[in-house]
Design an enzyme around this catalytic site. Structure first.
Site, PDB file in Angstrom:
ATOM      1  N   LYS A   1       0.830  -1.209   0.000  1.00 33.37           N
ATOM      2  CA  LYS A   1       0.000   0.000   0.000  1.00 33.37           C
ATOM      3  C   LYS A   1       0.867   1.263   0.000  1.00 33.37           C
ATOM      4  O   LYS A   1       2.055   1.215   0.303  1.00 33.37           O
ATOM      5  CB  LYS A   1      -0.934   0.003   1.227  1.00 33.37           C
ATOM      6  CG  LYS A   1      -1.922  -1.158   1.234  1.00 33.37           C
ATOM      7  CD  LYS A   1      -2.892  -1.057   0.089  1.00 33.37           C
ATOM      8  CE  LYS A   1      -4.048  -2.043   0.173  1.00 33.37           C
ATOM      9  NZ  LYS A   1      -3.686  -3.444  -0.145  1.00 33.37           N
TER      10      LYS A   1
HETATM   11  C1  LIG Z   1      -9.768  -3.009  -1.096  1.00 30.95           C
HETATM   12  C2  LIG Z   1      -9.143  -3.709   0.055  1.00 30.95           C
HETATM   13  N1  LIG Z   1      -9.865  -3.896   1.170  1.00 30.95           N
HETATM   14  C3  LIG Z   1      -9.346  -4.510   2.247  1.00 30.95           C
HETATM   15  C4  LIG Z   1      -8.062  -4.984   2.247  1.00 30.95           C
HETATM   16  C5  LIG Z   1      -7.555  -5.708   3.444  1.00 30.95           C
HETATM   17  O1  LIG Z   1      -6.464  -5.039   3.981  1.00 30.95           O
HETATM   18  P1  LIG Z   1      -5.483  -5.744   5.014  1.00 30.95           P
HETATM   19  O2  LIG Z   1      -4.560  -6.618   4.224  1.00 30.95           O
HETATM   20  O3  LIG Z   1      -4.771  -4.597   5.651  1.00 30.95           O
HETATM   21  O4  LIG Z   1      -6.319  -6.511   5.963  1.00 30.95           O
HETATM   22  C6  LIG Z   1      -7.263  -4.803   1.121  1.00 30.95           C
HETATM   23  C7  LIG Z   1      -5.876  -5.300   1.125  1.00 30.95           C
HETATM   24  O5  LIG Z   1      -5.237  -5.573   0.179  1.00 30.95           O
HETATM   25  C8  LIG Z   1      -7.815  -4.158  -0.014  1.00 30.95           C
HETATM   26  O6  LIG Z   1      -7.099  -3.966  -1.132  1.00 30.95           O
END
Ligand SMILES: Cc1ncc(COP(=O)(O)O)c(C=O)c1O
Length: 382
Positions: free
Chosen positions: A184
């Site tokens: 990210k």
């Molecule tokens: C659109 C979206 N929502 C939620 C997530 C979940 O994030 P995390 O990996 O921090 O739990 C991601 C992670 O890639 C994502 O791209």
């Protein structure tokens, strides 16, 4: 052979190393002063009173839905064109995901008209995802939510620091959820943040991130609390101070990094302006983006041709990806399947190209040149 071009690259330097070393030397490595500082700075940055640091964005989505009171029997309208975590979070609270379509290849965010069609008397919340850091139509979604008395939880995992009509993404809904996963724009390896305006929702999320306990061990170690009660069935979703110290440095870099990404995006757009055979999503938007990823959508050929194009790019040393396979096509989401023609078309034709702030114009030109060759070479595969 040319040097490989990765899909993304970390924007880390000695500042991150020093921040982590300082935290290790402080000997307080679990949730403590760095987490509190990150929460203050992130809340200021987004322009909200509350930010709750968490283990990841999935935990943020879970606590956000619980925090606004979503539970069994409720329906939540969500895109299928997202990462599976967005939808899983709805299941964690016992609610039912109802998929709405995206606008189409030129706009990968929720189609508000389809959202409106999917509202029933059981709908309790909308869960828009700002694809690639481009805003969903928040004015229309907010109006719809108001009319039907629905909560809004924004999945802003892709979208830290994006102003949309004078307000940051993540600050439009009841709760906004961010991801600090390693690929990210702002990363600390694994991490997340839930932001909100409402004191009670923030208090509930804080309680639930640490087993429903009324005090944290750092507060007890500082003598601010000596005992605790457990008020709710909570979780261990706490961020640690090592990650928070990394995220603090990354937050400082975010605005410059976004400007660098915007330059890369602009070069791609100019190169693709009159290239036949592909659509560049969001190219007609005047608003801004985090430029988290750079997706293109082929106009024809289906997944077989798309995968052939990706294989050719891979052979030329260029890493690509697909954001995303449609969630409703995964085995566990078959029972929730509904007609989503735009989502299905895009899921079969999209390619995510390399994007990171340190990409040079030479890198971008190479990606564009290899893509052009691959498109010409595969045009009869369909
Ligand atoms: C659109 C979206 N929502 C939620 C997530 C979940 O994030 P995390 O990996 O921090 O739990 C991601 C992670 O890639 C994502 O791209």
């Amino acid at each position: 052979m040319n040097e490989p071009i990765p899909l993304f690259d970390l924007n880390f330097g000695t500042e991150e190393e020093q921040a982590v070393i300082a935290t290790l030397r402080s000997k307080w490595i679990s949730s403590g002063p760095n987490v509190a500082e990150l929460e203050r700075r992130f809340a200021d940055f987004i322009g909200v009173p509350h930010a709750v640091a968490l283990t990841n964005c999935t935990a943020a989505l879970h606590l956000a839905l619980a925090g606004v009171g979503i539970g069994p029997g409720a329906e939540v309208i969500v895109p299928s064109y997202t990462f599976v975590a967005t939808v899983n979070a709805i299941r964690y609270v016992g609610a039912t995901p109802v998929f709405a379509d995206i606008v189409g290849p030129s706009d990968l965010c929720l189609d508000v008209r389809d959202v409106a069609r999917k509202i029933t008397e059981r709908t309790r919340a909308l869960l828009p995802m700002h694809f690639g850091g481009w805003s969903c139509d928040m004015l229309a979604l907010t109006a719809l939510a108001k009319e039907h008395r629905l909560s809004i939880v924004e999945d802003a995992a892709h979208a830290p620091g994006v102003f949309e009509q004078g307000r940051m993404l993540g600050a439009w809904g009841d709760v906004g959820c961010f991801s600090f996963f390693s690929n990210k724009n702002l990363t600390c390896g694994e991490g997340g943040m839930a932001v909100c305006h409402d004191d009670e929702i923030a208090a509930r999320m804080r309680l639930m991130r640490s087993h429903g306990m009324t005090s944290l061990s750092y507060e007890r170690a500082q003598g601010h609390a000596t005992k605790y009660d457990v008020l709710e069935l909570g979780y261990n979703y706490r961020m640690d101070d090592i990650r928070a110290s990394l995220a603090l440095v990354q937050l400082e870099k975010l605005t410059d990094d976004r400007a660098a990404r915007a330059r890369v995006a602009q070069q791609y757009r100019e190169a693709f302006f009159d290239m036949r055979g592909l659509t560049v999503p969001f190219s007609e938007r005047s608003g801004s983006s985090s430029h988290y990823i750079f997706p293109i959508v082929l106009v024809e050929g289906g997944a077989v041709r798309r995968d052939a194009v990706r294989a050719q790019l891979r052979d030329a040393g260029i890493q690509t990806s697909v954001h995303y396979p449609a969630v409703h096509r995964f085995a566990i989401y078959e029972p929730y399947t509904t007609a989503l023609p735009q989502t299905e078309f895009v899921a079969d034709h999209l390619i995510t190209l390399p994007m990171y702030g340190k990409m040079t114009s030479g890198h971008v030109s190479r990606v564009v040149g290899e893509l052009q060759k691959a498109l010409v070479g595969s045009s009869t595969v369909a």
